[in-house]
Motif scaffolding. Structure first.
Motif, PDB file in Angstrom:
ATOM      1  N   ARG A 116      -7.087   0.288   5.349  1.00 32.36           N
ATOM      2  CA  ARG A 116      -5.994   0.710   4.306  1.00 32.36           C
ATOM      3  C   ARG A 116      -6.572   0.786   2.939  1.00 32.36           C
ATOM      4  NH1 ARG A 116      -0.286  -2.425   4.036  1.00 32.36           N
ATOM      5  NH2 ARG A 116       0.791  -0.773   3.221  1.00 32.36           N
ATOM      6  N   ALA A 117      -7.820   0.089   2.598  1.00 30.98           N
ATOM      7  CA  ALA A 117      -8.214   0.591   1.217  1.00 30.98           C
ATOM      8  C   ALA A 117      -8.817   1.986   1.007  1.00 30.98           C
ATOM      9  CB  ALA A 117      -9.400  -0.594   1.201  1.00 30.98           C
ATOM     10  N   TYR A 118      -9.273   2.323   2.388  1.00 39.20           N
ATOM     11  CA  TYR A 118      -9.812   3.981   2.347  1.00 39.20           C
ATOM     12  C   TYR A 118      -8.623   4.800   2.151  1.00 39.20           C
ATOM     13  CZ  TYR A 118     -14.570   2.601   3.541  1.00 39.20           C
ATOM     14  OH  TYR A 118     -15.501   1.870   3.610  1.00 39.20           O
ATOM     15  N   PHE A 119      -7.367   4.456   2.056  1.00 34.57           N
ATOM     16  CA  PHE A 119      -6.261   5.238   2.011  1.00 34.57           C
ATOM     17  C   PHE A 119      -5.807   4.872   0.612  1.00 34.57           C
ATOM     18  CE2 PHE A 119      -6.976   6.011   6.578  1.00 34.57           C
ATOM     19  CZ  PHE A 119      -7.352   7.137   6.293  1.00 34.57           C
ATOM     20  N   LEU A 120      -6.263   3.939   0.031  1.00 35.64           N
ATOM     21  CA  LEU A 120      -5.848   3.429  -1.335  1.00 35.64           C
ATOM     22  C   LEU A 120      -4.334   2.894  -0.989  1.00 35.64           C
ATOM     23  CD1 LEU A 120      -7.115   6.164  -4.043  1.00 35.64           C
ATOM     24  CD2 LEU A 120      -8.178   4.199  -3.261  1.00 35.64           C
ATOM     25  N   ASN A 121      -4.216   2.021  -0.244  1.00 36.21           N
ATOM     26  CA  ASN A 121      -3.010   1.275   0.199  1.00 36.21           C
ATOM     27  C   ASN A 121      -2.000   2.127   0.335  1.00 36.21           C
ATOM     28  OD1 ASN A 121      -1.849  -1.172   0.594  1.00 36.21           O
ATOM     29  ND2 ASN A 121      -1.356  -1.436  -1.506  1.00 36.21           N
ATOM     30  N   ALA A 122      -2.142   3.462   0.627  1.00 30.12           N
ATOM     31  CA  ALA A 122      -0.897   4.216   0.655  1.00 30.12           C
ATOM     32  C   ALA A 122      -0.631   4.519   2.429  1.00 30.12           C
ATOM     33  CB  ALA A 122      -1.175   5.582   0.265  1.00 30.12           C
ATOM     34  N   ALA A 123      -1.477   3.958   3.356  1.00 33.58           N
ATOM     35  CA  ALA A 123      -1.413   4.028   4.709  1.00 33.58           C
ATOM     36  C   ALA A 123      -0.145   3.317   5.209  1.00 33.58           C
ATOM     37  CB  ALA A 123      -2.697   3.703   5.469  1.00 33.58           C
ATOM     38  N   ALA A 124       0.397   3.551   5.974  1.00 29.32           N
ATOM     39  CA  ALA A 124       1.523   2.908   6.837  1.00 29.32           C
ATOM     40  C   ALA A 124       0.919   1.950   7.924  1.00 29.32           C
ATOM     41  CB  ALA A 124       2.695   3.677   7.352  1.00 29.32           C
ATOM     42  N   TYR A 125       1.420   0.871   8.430  1.00 29.03           N
ATOM     43  CA  TYR A 125       0.965   0.024   9.010  1.00 29.03           C
ATOM     44  C   TYR A 125       1.705   0.248  10.489  1.00 29.03           C
ATOM     45  CZ  TYR A 125      -2.508  -2.861   7.110  1.00 29.03           C
ATOM     46  OH  TYR A 125      -3.416  -3.453   6.449  1.00 29.03           O
ATOM     47  N   GLU A 126       1.332   0.412  11.595  1.00 28.23           N
ATOM     48  CA  GLU A 126       2.044   0.137  12.957  1.00 28.23           C
ATOM     49  C   GLU A 126       1.487  -0.687  13.766  1.00 28.23           C
ATOM     50  OE1 GLU A 126       2.778   3.680  15.104  1.00 28.23           O
ATOM     51  OE2 GLU A 126       3.963   4.548  13.197  1.00 28.23           O
ATOM     52  N   TYR A 127       1.856  -2.144  13.775  1.00 26.24           N
ATOM     53  CA  TYR A 127       1.516  -3.281  14.792  1.00 26.24           C
ATOM     54  C   TYR A 127       2.181  -3.327  16.043  1.00 26.24           C
ATOM     55  CZ  TYR A 127       0.502  -7.975  16.006  1.00 26.24           C
ATOM     56  OH  TYR A 127       0.268  -9.144  16.884  1.00 26.24           O
ATOM     57  N   ASP A 128       1.043  -3.285  17.073  1.00 25.10           N
ATOM     58  CA  ASP A 128       1.708  -3.378  18.283  1.00 25.10           C
ATOM     59  C   ASP A 128       0.889  -5.052  18.894  1.00 25.10           C
ATOM     60  OD1 ASP A 128       2.455  -3.359  21.152  1.00 25.10           O
ATOM     61  OD2 ASP A 128       1.030  -1.489  21.470  1.00 25.10           O
ATOM     62  N   ALA A 129       1.967  -5.732  19.110  1.00 25.76           N
ATOM     63  CA  ALA A 129       1.590  -7.082  19.415  1.00 25.76           C
ATOM     64  C   ALA A 129       1.078  -7.073  20.855  1.00 25.76           C
ATOM     65  CB  ALA A 129       2.733  -8.073  19.252  1.00 25.76           C
TER      66      ALA A 129
END
Length: 176
Positions: A116-129
């Motif tokens: 996420r830091a490589y996208f300067l905190n602009a990336a969205a998260y999609e967590y799959d448990a």
């Protein structure tokens, strides 16, 4: 020794004793001694690996979700040059308007945090448990321009803080 000097030494001594008492009380009454461990978590919740990984230990798949040909290959090469383990590059049919989407499971929480830091905190998260592997899918969207520089990544990591376990998960116990 003058009276003023004795009085000053007594005051400093009293402050040191009070500070020592506060430290001892804080250590004895600490309720966060097990923070970061999975104690108290429901058994059916997945354990999230919140260890911030080094680049060489992060495995990723780079997917292009734009109409720009060759984007996944060029970004994959950039990640390889930065010591990431790029498993696969390819295209995704469904386009994404975000800068990027990071798709990951419980074992990839710390890796996704780094990415996420490589996208300067602009990336969205999609967590799959239910996901079993530690690979993070990096899906490049129409908002993507370039990866952050090393300095920008370090600043972004400072802003992001430590990785946090997603909702309905527990952090893995820290191994000493």
């Amino acid at each position: 020794m003058s009276f003023a000097r004795v009085r000053a030494l007594v005051v400093v001594g009293m402050l040191a004793v009070v500070a020592l008492v506060f430290v001892v009380v804080a250590l004895v009454k600490d309720t966060q001694g097990n923070a970061g461990s999975a104690q108290g978590c429901p058994e059916d919740w997945p354990r999230a690996d919140v260890t911030l990984r080094e680049r060489k230990d992060v495995r990723i798949k780079v997917l292009n979700a734009t109409d720009r040909p060759g984007l996944a290959a060029s970004v994959g090469d950039e990640f390889r040059n930065r010591d990431f383990q790029v498993q696969k590059e390819g295209n995704q049919k469904k386009q994404v308007d975000d800068v990027a989407v990071l798709r990951y499971g419980p074992k990839g929480v710390g890796s996704a945090h780094l990415l996420r830091a490589y996208f300067l905190n602009a990336a969205a998260y999609e967590y799959d448990a239910t996901r079993e592997d530690d690979v993070v899918d990096v899906i490049l969207g129409n908002g993507f321009r370039q990866l952050a520089t090393t300095t920008e990544v370090n600043q972004s990591l400072g802003d992001l803080g430590s990785p946090v376990a997603p909702p309905m998960t527990c952090p893995m116990p820290v191994e000493d």
